[in-house]
Scaffold this motif. Structure first.
Motif, PDB file in Angstrom:
ATOM      1  N   THR A 142     -15.106   1.217 -14.032  1.00 50.78           N
ATOM      2  CA  THR A 142     -13.783   1.430 -14.616  1.00 50.78           C
ATOM      3  C   THR A 142     -13.404  -0.176 -14.921  1.00 50.78           C
ATOM      4  OG1 THR A 142     -13.404   2.703 -12.811  1.00 50.78           O
ATOM      5  CG2 THR A 142     -11.477   2.105 -13.858  1.00 50.78           C
ATOM      6  N   ASN A 143     -13.106  -0.223 -16.198  1.00 51.71           N
ATOM      7  CA  ASN A 143     -12.881  -1.516 -16.758  1.00 51.71           C
ATOM      8  C   ASN A 143     -11.208  -1.985 -16.375  1.00 51.71           C
ATOM      9  OD1 ASN A 143     -15.400  -2.146 -18.018  1.00 51.71           O
ATOM     10  ND2 ASN A 143     -14.595  -0.531 -19.495  1.00 51.71           N
ATOM     11  N   ALA A 144     -11.002  -3.137 -16.526  1.00 48.63           N
ATOM     12  CA  ALA A 144      -9.835  -3.531 -16.115  1.00 48.63           C
ATOM     13  C   ALA A 144      -8.614  -2.891 -16.853  1.00 48.63           C
ATOM     14  CB  ALA A 144      -9.592  -5.167 -16.477  1.00 48.63           C
ATOM     15  N   ASP A 145      -8.715  -2.532 -17.919  1.00 50.69           N
ATOM     16  CA  ASP A 145      -7.619  -1.669 -18.820  1.00 50.69           C
ATOM     17  C   ASP A 145      -7.833  -0.101 -18.275  1.00 50.69           C
ATOM     18  OD1 ASP A 145      -9.860  -0.764 -19.792  1.00 50.69           O
ATOM     19  OD2 ASP A 145      -9.964  -1.692 -21.721  1.00 50.69           O
ATOM     20  N   GLY A 146      -8.608   0.214 -17.437  1.00 50.45           N
ATOM     21  CA  GLY A 146      -8.633   1.485 -17.064  1.00 50.45           C
ATOM     22  C   GLY A 146      -9.600   2.373 -17.549  1.00 50.45           C
ATOM     23  N   SER A 147     -10.053   2.075 -18.811  1.00 52.32           N
ATOM     24  CA  SER A 147     -11.257   2.897 -19.244  1.00 52.32           C
ATOM     25  C   SER A 147     -12.304   2.792 -18.453  1.00 52.32           C
ATOM     26  CB  SER A 147     -11.338   2.520 -20.810  1.00 52.32           C
ATOM     27  OG  SER A 147     -12.139   1.042 -20.436  1.00 52.32           O
TER      28      SER A 147
ATOM     29  N   ALA B 381     -11.280  -2.230  -9.580  1.00 53.43           N
ATOM     30  CA  ALA B 381     -10.941  -0.943 -10.475  1.00 53.43           C
ATOM     31  C   ALA B 381     -12.055  -0.123 -10.293  1.00 53.43           C
ATOM     32  CB  ALA B 381     -10.922  -1.414 -12.073  1.00 53.43           C
ATOM     33  N   SER B 382     -13.232  -0.454 -10.118  1.00 48.14           N
ATOM     34  CA  SER B 382     -14.386   0.521  -9.989  1.00 48.14           C
ATOM     35  C   SER B 382     -14.641   0.623  -8.397  1.00 48.14           C
ATOM     36  CB  SER B 382     -15.726  -0.199 -10.368  1.00 48.14           C
ATOM     37  OG  SER B 382     -15.511  -0.563 -11.614  1.00 48.14           O
ATOM     38  N   GLY B 383     -14.097  -0.018  -7.668  1.00 45.73           N
ATOM     39  CA  GLY B 383     -13.992   0.178  -6.027  1.00 45.73           C
ATOM     40  C   GLY B 383     -15.194  -0.622  -5.574  1.00 45.73           C
ATOM     41  N   ALA B 392      -4.476 -11.369  -7.595  1.00 44.75           N
ATOM     42  CA  ALA B 392      -5.055 -10.027  -7.907  1.00 44.75           C
ATOM     43  C   ALA B 392      -3.916  -9.326  -7.402  1.00 44.75           C
ATOM     44  CB  ALA B 392      -6.318 -10.040  -7.104  1.00 44.75           C
ATOM     45  N   ALA B 393      -3.246  -8.213  -8.295  1.00 46.23           N
ATOM     46  CA  ALA B 393      -2.361  -7.402  -7.914  1.00 46.23           C
ATOM     47  C   ALA B 393      -2.698  -6.074  -7.311  1.00 46.23           C
ATOM     48  CB  ALA B 393      -1.528  -7.161  -9.437  1.00 46.23           C
ATOM     49  N   LEU B 394      -1.993  -5.589  -6.673  1.00 50.67           N
ATOM     50  CA  LEU B 394      -2.310  -4.318  -5.759  1.00 50.67           C
ATOM     51  C   LEU B 394      -2.724  -3.210  -6.846  1.00 50.67           C
ATOM     52  CD1 LEU B 394      -0.144  -4.083  -2.693  1.00 50.67           C
ATOM     53  CD2 LEU B 394      -2.494  -4.527  -2.732  1.00 50.67           C
ATOM     54  N   ASP B 395      -1.949  -3.232  -8.046  1.00 52.88           N
ATOM     55  CA  ASP B 395      -2.342  -2.097  -8.894  1.00 52.88           C
ATOM     56  C   ASP B 395      -3.630  -2.380  -9.522  1.00 52.88           C
ATOM     57  OD1 ASP B 395      -1.520  -3.753 -10.831  1.00 52.88           O
ATOM     58  OD2 ASP B 395       0.375  -3.079 -11.228  1.00 52.88           O
ATOM     59  N   TRP B 396      -4.418  -3.156  -9.234  1.00 52.80           N
ATOM     60  CA  TRP B 396      -5.765  -3.405 -10.023  1.00 52.80           C
ATOM     61  C   TRP B 396      -6.631  -2.395  -9.356  1.00 52.80           C
ATOM     62  CZ3 TRP B 396      -6.498  -9.222 -10.854  1.00 52.80           C
ATOM     63  CH2 TRP B 396      -5.740  -9.950 -11.874  1.00 52.80           C
ATOM     64  N   TYR B 397      -6.383  -2.137  -7.979  1.00 52.31           N
ATOM     65  CA  TYR B 397      -7.397  -1.322  -7.139  1.00 52.31           C
ATOM     66  C   TYR B 397      -7.504   0.107  -8.000  1.00 52.31           C
ATOM     67  CZ  TYR B 397      -7.473  -5.116  -3.900  1.00 52.31           C
ATOM     68  OH  TYR B 397      -7.839  -6.233  -3.261  1.00 52.31           O
ATOM     69  N   GLY B 398      -8.667   0.328  -7.841  1.00 51.01           N
ATOM     70  CA  GLY B 398      -9.005   1.677  -8.699  1.00 51.01           C
ATOM     71  C   GLY B 398      -8.515   3.034  -7.681  1.00 51.01           C
ATOM     72  N   ASP B 399      -8.727   2.769  -6.083  1.00 52.39           N
ATOM     73  CA  ASP B 399      -8.288   4.115  -5.520  1.00 52.39           C
ATOM     74  C   ASP B 399      -7.405   3.656  -4.678  1.00 52.39           C
ATOM     75  OD1 ASP B 399      -9.444   4.062  -2.815  1.00 52.39           O
ATOM     76  OD2 ASP B 399     -11.326   3.807  -4.097  1.00 52.39           O
ATOM     77  N   ASP B 400      -6.455   4.574  -4.043  1.00 54.34           N
ATOM     78  CA  ASP B 400      -5.468   4.625  -3.234  1.00 54.34           C
ATOM     79  C   ASP B 400      -5.963   4.002  -1.649  1.00 54.34           C
ATOM     80  OD1 ASP B 400      -3.704   5.281  -4.891  1.00 54.34           O
ATOM     81  OD2 ASP B 400      -3.767   7.586  -4.295  1.00 54.34           O
ATOM     82  N   GLU B 402      -8.314   1.679  -1.109  1.00 58.77           N
ATOM     83  CA  GLU B 402      -8.697   0.491  -0.889  1.00 58.77           C
ATOM     84  C   GLU B 402      -7.377  -0.340  -1.349  1.00 58.77           C
ATOM     85  OE1 GLU B 402     -13.509   0.076  -1.960  1.00 58.77           O
ATOM     86  OE2 GLU B 402     -12.025  -0.188  -3.489  1.00 58.77           O
ATOM     87  N   ARG B 403      -6.544   0.428  -2.217  1.00 58.61           N
ATOM     88  CA  ARG B 403      -5.079  -0.390  -2.166  1.00 58.61           C
ATOM     89  C   ARG B 403      -4.477  -0.436  -0.938  1.00 58.61           C
ATOM     90  NH1 ARG B 403      -3.733   0.733  -7.030  1.00 58.61           N
ATOM     91  NH2 ARG B 403      -3.836   2.819  -6.849  1.00 58.61           N
ATOM     92  N   GLY B 404      -4.567   0.611  -0.082  1.00 61.95           N
ATOM     93  CA  GLY B 404      -3.643   0.883   1.297  1.00 61.95           C
ATOM     94  C   GLY B 404      -4.375  -0.397   2.166  1.00 61.95           C
ATOM     95  N   ILE B 405      -5.699  -0.651   2.102  1.00 58.73           N
ATOM     96  CA  ILE B 405      -6.561  -1.529   2.826  1.00 58.73           C
ATOM     97  C   ILE B 405      -5.900  -2.851   2.659  1.00 58.73           C
ATOM     98  CG2 ILE B 405      -8.588  -2.551   3.648  1.00 58.73           C
ATOM     99  CD1 ILE B 405      -9.970   0.426   3.165  1.00 58.73           C
ATOM    100  N   ALA B 406      -5.798  -3.031   1.169  1.00 57.84           N
ATOM    101  CA  ALA B 406      -5.544  -4.440   0.816  1.00 57.84           C
ATOM    102  C   ALA B 406      -4.300  -4.773   1.215  1.00 57.84           C
ATOM    103  CB  ALA B 406      -5.665  -4.630  -0.527  1.00 57.84           C
ATOM    104  N   GLU B 407      -3.220  -3.650   1.089  1.00 61.47           N
ATOM    105  CA  GLU B 407      -1.812  -4.037   1.540  1.00 61.47           C
ATOM    106  C   GLU B 407      -1.472  -4.204   2.858  1.00 61.47           C
ATOM    107  OE1 GLU B 407       0.338  -0.659  -0.188  1.00 61.47           O
ATOM    108  OE2 GLU B 407       2.120  -1.468   0.143  1.00 61.47           O
TER     109      GLU B 407
END
Lengths: 368, 460
Positions: A142-147, B381-383, B392-400, B402-407
């Motif tokens: 998954t790229n940074a832009d979401g693609s 983003a890929s996990g 590194a912002a929390l919304d960069w994480y690809g799944d909830d 891992e985001r939850g863990i980071a939080e």
């Protein structure tokens, strides 16, 4: 007379039978690997390769809901069978031994499976493992832009060629040098010959691991590290003592008369070596070639130290196979197909040269 | 005879050809920017002189060699994460992963062929190289205020070794999660425990319902026992003070060291032992603990219905879950509850520190790049990775998950590094593993096991 024939026949059957049995037992691991390499990932993890053979097992034919309001301690009756919960968990078999009642899950969310004993095979085969090995695994990125993009991982081809590039010269070079050396030690007279030969033989006991770091230091200062030449030289060095010793045994056992008559006819050492020794020692050369080739082909450590640390383009296959299993070993199913691809070449080499192998081993040990 | 010679020549010729084909390194197609123009994101601040120059294309065409332990999927994710940077600067970062990294890095550093940058998952291993004077102090060129801005102080403190800043933290993984199968868990009417006692009550409930609550497996080849050391660290953090944990895992001096034979460690080991050795608590019985591969341990959780219900492991374990299981839907996690409220909610982590062996301007630039969250963005983003960077912002994480863990880690009362990775190798990657394995396989009693572990601590 008759009884002698019968006895001979019987003994040959016994010998052949025993040999066949031994061969069969020795082949099982390879066979198992081959079968496993065609099984899907989850099957490899959950059941053995032998389940592809017909076997008798319980197969679920019906599912019953769990009775309400039951406790752990009181027996219950299901389909005419009375048992406690814990007994049902183990599986209760009906009197005719054809049906089993098995409680799957726990008291809250379980179910009762009615199973019957049936013959079955687990024939779920796939080429996916070989696909991953030969074409490379695919990864979703998954790229940074979401693609999402699909990235193809490394395949085997490069590593396969690299292994050849390492293995062939690393087999040929020590054989050439060792054949010359063995001839010299066996048929030429020069001072300190015995001492030098003992020195070579003594090197047989030196484990190669202790030489790795010193050699690496030299390679770094010569700027050789991470090149194929470095691995060739390393394998040559590590292989030479055994090669020299093995070939010396064989060459020194060649009949003296042939060499003497050649000398009288005016042949030089070089001519004798080229025209007489080499053709006569083909079995020994071939048997050592097999040894060395198999060793280099399967080598991991030497290649890892001198090749692999710096550049993944010159990786050999053993390293590639190890990487295929994933950072934490989560993909060990890929090992089956990878290992099978990698043993193909040694098998071809062995079977095509095996008649030399047997002759060379015997000839080296029996002088005359 | 002639035939044989020509055959040999042909073989040699083929080899030579193969060499030419394989041996020649690809000519890098550098499409970096022209010198002078700033190609990197404008948002970057606190750039070192070298990174600034690199972003202007001054090191176009140079190569930085990197070694590390991650291979396969992780290697691909890493390469994708740095692709943008390589394009901006024209620096070619050549990463080679090896699963025997611990061995090869020692060989290559001792042999004088150290990579420019190496990725150490075990700070204890790096410390050895620092003491030998092989590692470059990164604080000599990185902007101090930038580091303080982008890292929590704990990370910077953990990078200080033997008086120098031995590297920069690039990734981490979190360990204090208990995984459970969501749909079945809810169907059975279980609730997520908030305290240790609630967790024990839940375990008892599951036993009463006829199942084993815990999936535990500590088998891992040569490293058998390491999941047990993680558990020990979790319990230590929850039963004693942070000072004691630090004295235990990473003592500043031999006098300060909290030995394994101390009452604090014994208490923690006893607590863990009570959990694992309680009849019926562990799937497969206690003898299965030592013989189950750590990656197979959580698999019965995904049987239908589950055979065991709870599994504590680092976030990497999701790669062992069956193919197709979805984070948050098929499985989720809860925080391993505190035992004693006095010690708050600590979080156990482990991570990768990048250390630098060769001092060249382009290597400095790459090191500076790794202090930025952008160096991980694709990976997040890929996990499969968590970022220690503040930017590194929390919304960069690809799944909830891992985001939850980071939080959770960001909001934890305290964060501590995996103690066994900090301890000297003879203990942290040796007697600690072995001692725990011996105890849980029933070979020795607890006091003997702890004494054995402690005896391996180097006397210096």
């Amino acid at each position: 007379m008759e009884s002698l024939k019968v006895r001979r026949l019987l003994s040959s059957i016994a010998v052949n039978g025993a040999l066949f049995l031994i061969c069969f037992i020795w082949t099982i691991p390879t066979l198992a690997l081959l079968i496993s390499s065609f099984r899907p990932r989850d099957d490899i993890k959950s059941s053995g390769w032998w389940t592809v053979l017909p076997h008798r097992g319980w197969q679920t034919t019906e599912e019953l809901p769990i009775p309400e309001d039951m406790t752990r301690d009181e027996p219950i009756t299901i389909e005419g069978i009375t048992a406690t919960y814990d007994e049902f968990r183990e599986g209760v078999v009906s009197e005719d031994r054809q049906t089993q009642f098995l409680w799957v899950g726990n008291l809250r969310s379980g179910r009762i499976e009615v199973r019957e004993r049936k013959w079955g095979v687990n024939w779920d085969f796939t080429f996916e493992n070989y696909g991953q090995v030969l074409a490379g695994k695919t990864y979703e990125i998954t790229n940074a832009d979401g693609s999402v993009s699909i990235v193809q991982g490394d395949n085997f081809t490069g590593a396969f060629l690299n292994t050849f590039t390492v293995a062939i010269p690393a087999t040929v070079i020590p054989i050439l040098i060792a054949a010359f050396a063995a001839y010299g030690f066996a048929w030429m007279r020069f001072p300190l010959r015995k001492v030098m030969f003992i020195g070579v033989v003594a090197l047989l006991v030196v484990p190669l691991q202790i030489a790795l770091i010193p050699i690496m230091r030299d390679y770094v200062s010569l700027d050789l590290n991470g090149t194929f030449l470095a691995v060739w030289l390393a394998h040559t060095g590590f292989g030479l003592p055994l090669a020299t010793y093995l070939l010396y045994n064989y060459i020194s056992g060649l009949p003296r008369d042939i060499l003497e008559s050649a000398f009288i006819d005016g042949a030089s050492h070089f001519t004798i070596f080229l025209r007489l020794i080499l053709p006569l020692s083909v079995p020994a050369l071939a048997s050592f070639a097999i040894f060395q080739f198999l060793w280099v082909w399967n080598d991991y450590l030497v290649a890892l130290i001198f090749l692999g640390v710096t550049n993944s383009d010159i990786q050999v296959m053993t390293m590639r196979i190890q990487e295929m299993t994933g950072s934490r070993g989560q993909d060990f199913h890929a090992l089956t197909a990878g290992a099978f691809v990698s043993i193909l070449v040694p098998m071809i080499v062995f079977f095509s040269l095996q008649r030399f192998f047997v002759r060379g081993l015997l000839a080296g040990s029996v002088k005359g | 005879m002639l035939k044989k010679k020509s055959l040999l020549l042909i073989v040699l010729a083929i080899v030579a050809l193969a060499l030419v084909a394989c041996g020649t390194p690809d000519d890098g197609e550098d499409d970096g920017g022209e010198t002078g123009e700033f190609m990197c994101p404008e948002t970057w601040t606190g750039l070192s002189a070298e990174l600034d120059a690199a972003c202007r294309g001054e090191y176009d065409g140079t190569v930085v060699v990197m070694n590390g332990p991650f291979t396969d999927e992780d290697e691909v994710k890493f390469n994708e994460s740095i692709a943008d940077f390589e394009e901006w600067t024209g620096i070619d970062i050549q990463y080679t992963g090896s699963k025997t990294f611990e061995t090869t890095i020692t060989a290559s550093v001792d042999g004088g062929a150290a990579p420019d940058i190496a990725d150490f998952p075990q700070p204890g291993l790096l410390l050895g190289f620092v003491k030998d004077g092989k590692v470059i102090d990164v604080s000599t060129f990185l902007d101090e205020s930038w580091l303080e801005q982008n890292y929590k102080q704990a990370w910077l403190d953990m990078a200080m070794m033997d008086g120098i800043m031995a590297g920069i933290w690039a990734r981490y993984n979190a360990k204090s999660q208990v995984w459970y199968p969501v749909p079945e868990f809810e169907e059975a009417g279980y609730t997520v425990p908030e305290t240790w006692d609630e967790m024990l009550a839940l375990s008892d409930q599951i036993v009463a319902d006829g199942d084993a609550p815990w999936c535990v497996g500590i088998e891992s080849g040569d490293a058998t026992g390491w999941p047990a050391t993680d558990w020990m660290e979790e319990v230590m953090l929850r039963t004693t003070s942070l000072e004691n944990y630090d004295r235990w895992s990473f003592p500043a001096s031999p006098e300060e060291r909290l030995p394994f034979t101390s009452p604090e460690v014994l208490n923690a080991a006893q607590t863990l032992s009570d959990l694992w050795l309680t009849e019926g608590y562990v799937y497969g019985g206690t003898q299965a603990i030592v013989t189950t591969f750590f990656g197979d341990a959580p698999v019965p959780m995904f049987d239908n219905p589950p055979k065991c219900w709870l599994h504590k492991q680092g976030n990497f374990i999701t790669s062992f879950f069956p193919e197709g299981s979805v984070a948050g839907q098929d499985y989720d996690f809860f925080y391993l509850p505190p035992i004693d409220d006095a010690y708050g909610k600590p979080y156990l982590i482990a991570g990768d520190i990048y250390a630098m062996f060769n001092d060249r301007p382009e290597v400095r630039a790459v090191m500076d790049f790794f202090t930025r969250g952008d160096s991980l963005r694709t990976w997040l983003a890929s996990g499969g990775a968590l970022s220690p960077h503040n930017d590194a912002a929390l919304d960069w994480y690809g799944d909830d998950v891992e985001r939850g863990i980071a939080e959770l880690v960001a909001n934890a009362d305290s964060v501590r590094f995996d103690g066994s990775d900090l301890m000297p190798g003879a203990v942290g990657a040796g007697s600690f593993w072995k001692g725990m394995t011996d105890y849980f396989s029933g070979v020795v009693d607890l006091e003997t096991a702890l004494a054995e572990i402690d005896a391996a601590w180097p006397s210096e």
